[in-house]
Write a protein that holds these residues in place. Structure first.
Motif, PDB file in Angstrom:
ATOM      1  N   LYS A   2       0.848  -1.193   0.000  1.00  0.00           N
ATOM      2  CA  LYS A   2       0.000   0.000   0.000  1.00  0.00           C
ATOM      3  C   LYS A   2       0.886   1.245   0.000  1.00  0.00           C
ATOM      4  O   LYS A   2       1.786   1.370   0.817  1.00  0.00           O
ATOM      5  N   LEU A   4       0.821   5.531  -0.095  1.00  0.00           N
ATOM      6  CA  LEU A   4       0.124   6.805   0.003  1.00  0.00           C
ATOM      7  C   LEU A   4       0.926   7.812  -0.802  1.00  0.00           C
ATOM      8  O   LEU A   4       2.100   8.055  -0.511  1.00  0.00           O
ATOM      9  N   GLN A  63      -3.129   8.186   7.941  1.00  0.00           N
ATOM     10  CA  GLN A  63      -2.942   7.628   6.607  1.00  0.00           C
ATOM     11  C   GLN A  63      -1.482   7.234   6.371  1.00  0.00           C
ATOM     12  O   GLN A  63      -1.211   6.193   5.770  1.00  0.00           O
ATOM     13  N   THR A  67       0.074   2.988   5.932  1.00  0.00           N
ATOM     14  CA  THR A  67       0.577   2.612   4.613  1.00  0.00           C
ATOM     15  C   THR A  67       1.965   1.999   4.726  1.00  0.00           C
ATOM     16  O   THR A  67       2.682   2.216   5.696  1.00  0.00           O
TER      17      THR A  67
END
Length: 176
Positions: A2, A4, A63, A67
């Motif tokens: 993942k 960001l 966030q 990540t």
């Protein structure tokens, strides 16, 4: 994996935002890239608010923490990083969200060497781990390409895809 993706520009026609959108489209299925949408909502950094930060700051930190990799694409203004990206990073300094966090630095202009170096210095001081094999300069400035043009450009698309694959391999090799 993942990722960001944070753009250091608020400009509607930002090459860096376009680069992030193209990268999202080019990413393989096992790499999920999410563009951070809150840059314009972050207030100017104020250390007095550090103990009770605004919700948008808490969201940014959450966030980043959630990540695997943070990708930053930011232009150069007056031989430095933009105020927008510096402000966002300043809000995270007193936390540990960047400590040992894998970071990719993308540069949309071969001429933007000062900001690239300054951003890397800031991230280094914050104890981030820059994934060098994924951190690339993409010659978008003056290319006259839109997002579809970037995605369809054989050389640029190849650079971006290779950066993602190299970053994934480097990130996996550094897991502990």
């Amino acid at each position: 994996m993942k990722i960001l993706a944070i753009c250091g520009s608020l400009r509607a026609a930002s090459l860096n935002a376009m680069l992030i959108r193209a990268l999202i489209r080019l990413a393989p299925a096992d790499i999920k890239i999410t563009a951070y949408a809150g840059m314009a909502t972050l207030p100017l950094f104020n250390p007095d608010l550090d103990l009770t930060p605004p919700i948008c700051v808490l969201d940014l930190k959450a966030q980043i923490a959630a990540t695997d990799v943070v990708l930053i694409a930011s232009p150069e203004y007056a031989h430095g990083v933009t105020g927008v990206i510096k402000n966002a990073l300043d809000w995270t300094v007193s936390s540990d969200v960047f400590v040992n966090k894998a970071v990719v630095v993308l540069n949309a202009s071969p001429r933007a060497t000062h900001a690239d170096a300054a951003l890397r210095e800031i991230l280094s001081v914050m104890s981030a781990r820059i994934l060098e094999t994924a951190s690339v300069t993409v010659p978008l400035i003056g290319a006259g390409l839109d997002e579809d043009g970037v995605v369809g450009h054989p050389e640029i698309a190849s650079i971006l895809k290779a950066a993602l694959e190299n970053g994934k391999a480097e990130w996996k090799s550094q897991q502990y």
